[in-house]
Design a protein around this motif. Structure first.
Motif, PDB file in Angstrom:
ATOM      1  N   SER A  62      -7.280  10.878 -67.011  1.00 18.17           N
ATOM      2  CA  SER A  62      -7.794   9.608 -66.489  1.00 18.17           C
ATOM      3  C   SER A  62      -6.928   8.422 -66.838  1.00 18.17           C
ATOM      4  N   GLY A  63      -6.291   8.453 -68.009  1.00 12.79           N
ATOM      5  CA  GLY A  63      -5.639   7.260 -68.517  1.00 12.79           C
ATOM      6  C   GLY A  63      -6.546   6.561 -69.512  1.00 12.79           C
ATOM      7  N   GLU A  64      -6.099   5.423 -70.052  1.00 10.89           N
ATOM      8  CA  GLU A  64      -6.856   4.710 -71.065  1.00 10.89           C
ATOM      9  C   GLU A  64      -6.930   3.218 -70.745  1.00 10.89           C
ATOM     10  N   ALA A  65      -7.895   2.567 -71.376  1.00 11.37           N
ATOM     11  CA  ALA A  65      -8.020   1.117 -71.263  1.00 11.37           C
ATOM     12  C   ALA A  65      -8.195   0.542 -72.662  1.00 11.37           C
ATOM     13  N   LEU A  66      -7.363  -0.420 -73.006  1.00  8.53           N
ATOM     14  CA  LEU A  66      -7.458  -1.114 -74.284  1.00  8.53           C
ATOM     15  C   LEU A  66      -7.974  -2.520 -74.015  1.00  8.53           C
ATOM     16  N   LEU A  67      -9.156  -2.831 -74.498  1.00  5.14           N
ATOM     17  CA  LEU A  67      -9.789  -4.115 -74.236  1.00  5.14           C
ATOM     18  C   LEU A  67      -9.452  -5.089 -75.360  1.00  5.14           C
ATOM     19  N   VAL A  91     -11.775   4.396 -73.455  1.00  5.23           N
ATOM     20  CA  VAL A  91     -11.728   2.947 -73.653  1.00  5.23           C
ATOM     21  C   VAL A  91     -11.753   2.630 -75.148  1.00  5.23           C
ATOM     22  N   ARG A  92     -10.853   1.734 -75.555  1.00  8.68           N
ATOM     23  CA  ARG A  92     -10.836   1.226 -76.930  1.00  8.68           C
ATOM     24  C   ARG A  92     -10.837  -0.302 -76.870  1.00  8.68           C
ATOM     25  N   ALA A  93     -11.041  -0.908 -78.018  1.00  8.51           N
ATOM     26  CA  ALA A  93     -11.022  -2.375 -78.083  1.00  8.51           C
ATOM     27  C   ALA A  93     -10.259  -2.809 -79.322  1.00  8.51           C
ATOM     28  N   SER A  94      -9.621  -3.966 -79.224  1.00  2.96           N
ATOM     29  CA  SER A  94      -8.871  -4.522 -80.347  1.00  2.96           C
ATOM     30  C   SER A  94      -9.064  -6.031 -80.360  1.00  2.96           C
TER      31      SER A  94
END
Length: 498
Positions: A62-67, A91-94
């Motif tokens: 799918s790929g990734e998303a970094l929020l 999904v990750r967040a930083s």
């Protein structure tokens, strides 16, 4: 069962329906998304998640998303309740702080430590600040210029494959250089376009609206710009002729998500002007852009053919041009209201907004609106290239074609009163604005000007005194009647007559 529902929802999304085949052909991307909780960013994230679900359903990574957020814990908690943990597994967040994080090395180390580097990494900058922030003197410069430029230079060092900049049509207005919001956005666009090793896409967004909720821009749950159309009398600044190109926010989100999820080389390129003996030939430019056709921009665009990267610039605007007055009429119609437009001067509106922004109606917007209304040749974008990003059959929603909204609005009187009490400095200019609207509606615009203001004040004082005298007389008479009745009841009854 849940998985089938998620896949079915993804297949119904505008992005997947229109460009599903291209999403499957692309390599999995790692997208760093700033502003994921905003009016546009939240919908871009939703489109990205739809694309992730669609790729998983076809057995692809799918790929990734970094929020990137100032409060990543709260953001992920809210998103988990909204989407569920399973759908957010990529999904990750930083934590980032656009107000203060302006060092290239810190951006490079943060993104690199999170595993983002190389041609499959994409940075999508959707963060922006349209008005000043109390206590932060240079907030608009920090958020709209310093932070994104530093992030882009870090991305260039890390070998990112794409940097997507959400800009604004305000950068092309006649007074763009005088208004801090558009000035810093324009400077960021130009700085990004000069990066030689980083593919950059600049999308100059028009006014965003939501076709379902019937709101314009952010803060739709409190006080929205279109709420003015729900008042008994709707103030229209000037003659209301300033041109706008409203863009439906889901249309914008689908296309921005597509830019981040697919290959840069496959995207439609910007039209390039011709060079004649090394000189810039304005006649060859296919658009009417007053910024991107200037010689400083022209040199960058023409050099694009000689570099190993591509620069793309889109007028991300809606398919129709309408005036501010027409926009208000349309939103009044969508809410089953008849617009009673009252044309007022900018002066009192600006006095109110100098104290505090009225939702998405702020001092920056009013200044740009005035400049475009007074311009001899207002800037209008060409949406053709942006419309077809998803494919030749893709269409942008036209506001004029809408006949209903899912959630009709009522004017938020309590929210407005709370806003006024919290920003009590707006009370007196607000009274002046209300007086101008009423006087203009009753007697005409000339009687609300400064020349007639003394007569207006005298008239209101006379009405006020008449109300006080009349009310006093009425209540005095009523009080006297009740007093006589009480006295009469306390006296002994008269003796019977003989």
């Amino acid at each position: 069962m849940v998985a089938r529902d998620v896949v079915a929802k993804a297949a119904r999304s505008q992005l997947v329906k229109t460009a599903g085949a291209k999403l499957l052909d692309a390599r999995p991307k790692m997208i760093a998304l700033s502003g994921p909780g905003g009016f546009l960013g939240a919908r871009v994230l939703d489109a990205v998640l739809d694309a992730h679900d669609y790729r998983r359903a076809h057995g692809l990574e799918s790929g990734e998303a970094l929020l990137l957020s100032a409060s990543p814990g709260n953001l992920m908690s809210r998103l988990t309740k909204q989407y569920g943990a399973e759908r957010l597994r990529g999904v990750r967040a930083s934590r980032v702080d656009y107000y203060y994080q302006h060092d290239v090395d810190s951006w490079q180390d943060q993104l690199g430590s999170l595993g983002m580097a190389g041609c499959n990494s994409v940075f999508m900058n959707l963060a922006g600040l349209a008005g000043p922030v109390s206590g932060k003197a240079n907030a608009m410069m920090a958020v709209n210029y310093l932070a994104p430029v530093a992030a882009a230079r870090a991305c260039e060092r890390l070998g990112f494959g794409h940097f997507i900049q959400s800009s604004t049509q305000a950068t092309k207005a006649e007074r763009a250089g005088q208004v801090p919001y558009s000035r810093w956005k324009a400077m960021a666009d130009f700085s990004l376009a000069r990066l030689e090793k980083l593919p950059v896409t600049v999308c100059a967004l028009g006014m965003l609206y939501d076709k379902d909720q019937g709101v314009v821009g952010q803060r739709g749950d409190l006080l929205n710009m279109i709420d003015l159309t729900l008042l008994p009398l709707t103030p229209i600044m000037g003659d209301g002729s300033a041109p706008l190109q409203p863009l439906e926010v889901a249309d914008a989100a689908s296309r921005l998500a597509f830019l981040g999820l697919t290959e840069v080389a496959d995207l439609p390129a910007s039209n390039l002007p011709c060079q004649e003996e090394g000189a810039w030939n304005r006649e060859s430019w296919s658009g009417t852009d007053s910024i991107w056709s200037r010689e400083s921009w022209a040199r960058i665009v023409t050099q694009n053919e000689k570099r190993q990267y591509t620069l793309r610039m889109y007028d991300a605007v809606g398919p129709e041009t309408m005036s501010m007055l027409e926009l208000n009429k349309k939103f009044a119609q969508l809410n089953n209201r008849k617009l009673r437009a009252v044309h007022v001067d900018y002066r009192n509106f600006e006095r109110v907004l100098n104290v505090a922004s009225l939702g998405n109606l702020n001092r920056q917007f009013v200044s740009l609106l005035r400049s475009e209304q007074d311009a001899e040749h207002p800037v209008v974008g060409n949406s053709d290239a942006f419309e077809k990003i998803l494919g030749p059959d893709a269409k942008l929603c036209a506001l004029g074609d809408l006949d209903r909204v899912t959630q009709r609005r009522r004017f938020p009187y309590s929210a407005t009163l709370g806003w006024a009490m919290h920003n009590y400095g707006v009370i007196w200019p607000g009274i002046l604005l209300g007086t101008e609207i009423l006087v203009t509606y009753l007697f005409g615009q000339k009687y609300s000007t400064d020349d007639y203001w003394k007569y207006t004040r005298l008239s209101f004082k006379a009405v006020f005194l008449a109300c006080v005298v009349g009310g006093g007389t009425y209540f005095g008479g009523e009080s006297a009647t009740h007093l006589l009745e009480l006295v009469r009841n306390t006296l002994p009854p008269p003796p019977p007559s003989p």
